[in-house]
Design a protein around this motif. Structure first.
Motif, short mmCIF file in Angstrom:
data_model
loop_
_atom_site.label_atom_id
_atom_site.label_comp_id
_atom_site.label_asym_id
_atom_site.label_seq_id
_atom_site.Cartn_x
_atom_site.Cartn_y
_atom_site.Cartn_z
N ARG B 10 0.88 -1.18 0.00
CA ARG B 10 0.00 0.00 0.00
C ARG B 10 0.90 1.21 0.00
NH1 ARG B 10 -4.80 0.01 4.32
NH2 ARG B 10 -5.22 -1.88 3.13
N TYR B 11 0.70 2.13 -0.91
CA TYR B 11 1.56 3.32 -0.89
C TYR B 11 0.84 4.60 -1.30
CZ TYR B 11 2.43 1.71 -5.76
OH TYR B 11 2.32 1.26 -7.05
N ASP B 12 1.31 5.67 -0.68
CA ASP B 12 0.90 7.03 -1.01
C ASP B 12 1.88 7.50 -2.07
OD1 ASP B 12 0.72 9.79 -1.11
OD2 ASP B 12 0.41 10.03 1.04
N ALA B 59 -1.53 3.31 -4.45
CA ALA B 59 -1.96 1.92 -4.47
C ALA B 59 -2.48 1.54 -3.11
CB ALA B 59 -0.82 1.00 -4.87
N TYR B 60 -3.67 0.95 -3.10
CA TYR B 60 -4.24 0.42 -1.87
C TYR B 60 -3.76 -1.01 -1.70
CZ TYR B 60 -7.68 -0.38 1.76
OH TYR B 60 -8.28 -0.66 2.97
N ARG B 90 4.04 0.80 2.61
CA ARG B 90 3.89 -0.26 3.61
C ARG B 90 3.66 -1.60 2.94
NH1 ARG B 90 6.07 0.84 8.15
NH2 ARG B 90 7.30 1.84 6.54
N VAL B 91 4.23 -2.62 3.55
CA VAL B 91 3.99 -3.99 3.12
C VAL B 91 2.86 -4.55 3.98
CG1 VAL B 91 4.97 -6.31 2.89
CG2 VAL B 91 6.39 -4.29 2.42
N MET B 92 1.72 -4.81 3.36
CA MET B 92 0.56 -5.28 4.10
C MET B 92 0.64 -6.78 4.36
SD MET B 92 -0.58 -2.29 4.28
CE MET B 92 -2.09 -2.44 5.23
#
Lengths: 246, 246
Positions: B10-12, B59-60, B90-92
């Motif tokens: 997930r990234y901004d 990306a969600y 972040r790595v979800m």
């Protein structure tokens, strides 16, 4: 007789040193707005907010007022401010106010929300708008602790200003705690708030949710009237000033 | 035989030059992740994403995979990446993948959402996560236009790459358009997407919603197979890669 205007502001406090103008920094919300108003009116303007928000704290609906000589259309003031203010500060509405209206002195209640991102991995889209606390939080215990805070109390234990000379008695009308997806929202409604009070309340409720503090301890904390007895101050990015009532 | 890992990210995308590593910049999501993985494993790592996201696109749940010599615990990889990656990536989740799994080649469908902030005054908390378009948008007309896009079509008119040599035929399984408070969410589900395709779809649907383009014109746009006939490309900050299916 100067003209008095009331504006409602929404701002992302992430990159500011808080609301209030301070000696050696112009990086405050107040200073940014005054500077645009001074450019617009050609006169020095002092804007009064309903309360100070700390560095990094946000406002969904902060209320402020200011007096200017010229009789300007409020819609024009809103347009001008939104054109020249940075995009992280927006004027949601502007209107003429009664001559004696004062955003801080006339406020009868305020509502804040403190947002906790309780997900295992911090949501990157919420990193500036929530406090990431991945551990288990029992919201029933948090609610039980919050119940001890509601009503009229001396909140000196929940105030960062240790030299506070004025009364530290405040009334909390209600604290609601809800899960919204992976977040926990703590909504605090009261007649007024001391310096850092909501963040210390949030930090103390988090301790209750973690199980490291019993709800009934809240009574003892209040009775001690000493900051050392309350929990830690939760970080600023989770806090939003939501509403001011008059 | 190297070990293959799949991670969900997930990234901004606000401060990055997009997903893909490029000649003269290391400011891409891919380069950031590879650099941390190389530090962890001591070997050169190439990470394959399910697709490239442009500069400023979010990306969600982006899916990526990579091969490394060492047989590491996926939980350890997740922890290490989240410790050393910047907070806006972040790595979800991380897991072992089948040896031949490829995040791009094996993807069977993808879902994107395009977010429009339709409020009169832009919400400062959404300024990096939505396209502020304050004018009236008729979502019934947008839905009617979107209906012409669903199904299998040659989407060459909706592709920024004018020299695209491969097939530009894609299937859109569905487009849903909903109001959520003051926002409008356009969700596009399809088997694959051309360069800038979702942003050109969004820009064209916005024209329909404004009333400057009739829904039936979509058929003509598709038939022309020429980028010049579609609407403008909507800006990147409104776009999120939501889901990749295998």
């Amino acid at each position: 007789m100067k003209n008095n205007y009331m504006i409602i502001l929404r701002y992302d406090g992430s990159r500011y040193d808080g609301w209030q103008k301070q000696g050696n920094t112009s990086n405050t919300i107040q200073a940014r707005i005054e500077s645009v108003l001074e450019k617009m009116t050609g006169e020095p303007v002092e804007i009064a907010g309903s309360g100070r928000t700390d560095a990094g704290v946000h406002a969904y609906a902060q209320v402020a007022n200011f007096h200017i000589r010229e009789n300007l259309d409020p819609g024009e003031i809103k347009r001008y401010l939104n054109e020249y203010l940075p995009q992280d500060i927006r004027v949601m509405s502007a209107e003429k106010a009664a001559p004696r209206f004062h955003s801080r002195l006339n406020a009868v209640s305020k509502k804040y929300v403190y947002v906790i991102d309780n997900a295992a991995v911090a949501d990157p889209f919420r990193r500036k708008y929530a406090f990431h606390h991945p551990g288990r939080l029992d919201i029933e215990v948090m609610r039980a602790a919050a119940a001890y805070m509601t009503g009229e109390h001396d909140f000196r234990s929940f105030c960062s200003n240790k030299k506070m000379k004025k009364s530290t008695v405040r009334t909390i009308y209600g604290i609601t705690i809800e899960r919204k997806g992976e977040e926990i929202h703590i909504v605090v409604d009261g007649d007024g708030f001391l310096y850092n009070m909501v963040r210390i309340i949030a930090g103390t409720l988090i301790e209750a949710g973690e199980g490291t503090r019993q709800p009934a301890e809240i009574s003892d904390i209040l009775e001690h009237r000493d900051r050392a007895f309350a929990g830690p101050m939760a970080p600023p990015q989770g806090l939003f000033l939501m509403e001011v009532k008059y």
